[in-house]
Scaffold this active site. Structure first.
Site, PDB file in Angstrom:
ATOM      1  N   SER A  51      -4.175 -49.798  64.755  1.00  0.00           N
ATOM      2  CA  SER A  51      -3.515 -50.199  66.127  1.00  0.00           C
ATOM      3  C   SER A  51      -2.178 -49.920  65.963  1.00  0.00           C
ATOM      4  CB  SER A  51      -3.850 -51.579  66.258  1.00  0.00           C
ATOM      5  OG  SER A  51      -3.405 -52.334  65.190  1.00  0.00           O
ATOM      6  N   HIS A  90       1.554 -55.732  63.412  1.00  0.00           N
ATOM      7  CA  HIS A  90       2.083 -55.282  64.941  1.00  0.00           C
ATOM      8  C   HIS A  90       3.615 -55.326  65.055  1.00  0.00           C
ATOM      9  CE1 HIS A  90      -2.387 -55.762  66.934  1.00  0.00           C
ATOM     10  NE2 HIS A  90      -2.094 -54.494  66.190  1.00  0.00           N
ATOM     11  N   ASP A 116      -0.844 -58.773  72.448  1.00  0.00           N
ATOM     12  CA  ASP A 116      -1.817 -59.687  71.496  1.00  0.00           C
ATOM     13  C   ASP A 116      -2.373 -60.828  72.015  1.00  0.00           C
ATOM     14  OD1 ASP A 116      -0.390 -58.365  68.213  1.00  0.00           O
ATOM     15  OD2 ASP A 116      -1.690 -57.361  69.836  1.00  0.00           O
TER      16      ASP A 116
END
Lengths: 174, 250
Positions: A51, A90, A116
């Protein structure tokens, strides 16, 4: 091979076992020492998902630092979703608070179009910097961590490696 | 003493030591390459509307749509150890209590600009081409190669970004639900250099050794009052990025 093992005196065998235990405990203390130095529960993590591509690929090793309380937008953080034990890497895209108030962060993966919000716990809209964040990425080494991904996906590899390492340490000092 | 196992062990040990030393040298070499980044960022238009900015929004709240002009020259940030440059523009505004709480900040636009040596990945920024550029002729034989956009304008190199009236990628909200009529807001350009190996580097505004600080890249503005129904849907369109995972985050 095992003939030489049987020929060892009890004292030498005890010394070998102690040697092995010393190697293990040194590795463990180095890990814990690094944990204390960076103030992070897991100072080195392996990237598990894609990701954050193309910046981080699966198997990259990340070095974390958890002493920066005022995490800025754009920093890459590793956090645990409340209730689950999977670390997620992230980038921070929004921040509110900080200073005297608790710092709230919103994150998003570089390779995800959505942020998210759907990954967080059901009643959670933002991350709390002091509670959820494991650390902030400061350094990076490519590919080296792929071994740990292989170990977790093929558990028999773990057992095989441990046996091999134990055998080589014990049989080496001849 | 000289059996195969010992030799293999020695070679492997030497290999790891050399690999570690080379990686450390590459990571440190970044300090030696000079950087002279410069940028000019200007606000073009900002609108505040009430509605549901995300598909998962449960309540209506005020959100801001910020358009900007950007002219940046960040080619000196690309050294031999640069894998990609993550460029992002944030809007920051003071909090409810500026003396003890720092400003809130939100990203409105970001771009991934890979180095020319990086392997091709679909999640790359495609620089908008000027409308007056001639369209490439379709190849007569077979399907023809698909034209892939570059992350920089034609004829330039990675790090040059020239945007005019650029739509944002994200519409920003405040945690309180109100973002209209906030004063002393700032639009700032930031970057994050992702190396092949070593430390990640963020924007530096001060000069450190051979690295000059960023010149420019800031614009002050204020959020306007809430607009009513006279805002057209077309004006609130956002830019689509190159992210591959377009559904729920994995």
């Amino acid at each position: 091979m095992f003939g030489s093992l049987a020929a060892l005196q009890p004292r030498q065998l005890a010394a070998q076992i102690l040697n092995f235990a010393l190697v293990l405990s040194t590795a463990f203390m180095l890990w814990k020492g690094l944990s204390v130095f960076t103030n992070s529960s897991s100072p080195i993590v392996v990237v598990l998902s894609g990701s954050m591509e193309p910046a981080f690929q699966r198997g990259d090793l990340l070095f974390l630092w958890n002493r920066g309380i005022e995490t800025q937008v754009g920093e890459v953080v590793v956090y645990n979703v409340r209730g689950k034990d999977i670390p997620i890497v992230h980038r921070v895209i929004r921040r509110f608070g900080g200073g005297s108030a608790p710092l709230s962060l919103l994150t998003k993966g570089d390779n995800n179009a959505a942020d998210d919000t759907e990954l967080y716990a059901h009643d959670q809209s933002y991350l709390d910097r002091s509670k959820d964040v494991v650390g902030s990425v400061v350094g990076f080494v490519p590919f080296v961590g792929y071994v740990t991904i292989l170990l977790s996906e093929y558990p028999w590899l773990k057992t095989a490696m441990l046996i091999f390492m134990a055998a080589s340490v014990v049989l080496q000092r001849e | 003493m000289h059996n195969t196992l010992t030799r293999v062990q020695n070679v492997f040990g030497f290999f790891t030591s050399v690999a570690f030393a080379v990686a450390a040298a590459i990571a440190m070499s970044v300090l030696l390459s000079p950087q002279t980044p410069s940028a000019s960022l200007e606000l073009r238009n900002v609108q505040v509307v009430k509605g549901r900015p995300h598909y998962y929004s449960t309540k209506r709240e005020e959100y801001a749509h910020v358009k900007f002009d950007l002219d940046a020259d960040l080619t000196s940030l690309f050294s031999w150890n640069t894998k990609q440059l993550f460029l992002y523009i944030t809007a920051s505004y003071p909090s409810s209590d500026p003396t003890i709480i720092p400003p809130s900040e939100a990203v409105i636009w970001d771009a991934i600009i890979p180095s020319d040596y990086a392997p091709l990945h679909p999640n790359t920024y495609i620089h908008p081409t000027s409308k007056t550029a001639p369209k490439p002729k379709k190849s007569a034989k077979g399907k023809g190669k698909k034209e892939v956009g570059k992350p920089y304008p034609a004829g330039a190199s990675p790090g040059i970004v020239r945007l005019d009236n650029q739509k944002p990628k994200y519409q920003i909200t405040d945690v309180s639900g109100k973002i209209a009529e906030r004063e002393n807001a700032t639009l700032t350009l930031h970057w994050n250099v992702q190396p092949w190996v070593g430390a990640l580097v963020w924007t530096n505004t001060k000069t450190v050794g051979r690295w000059q600080g960023l010149q420019g890249g800031e614009a002050k503005f204020a959020f306007p009052p809430l607009k009513g129904t006279e805002v057209k849907k077309d004006d609130l369109k956002t830019e689509t990025g190159g992210e591959r995972n377009r559904g729920s985050p994995a």
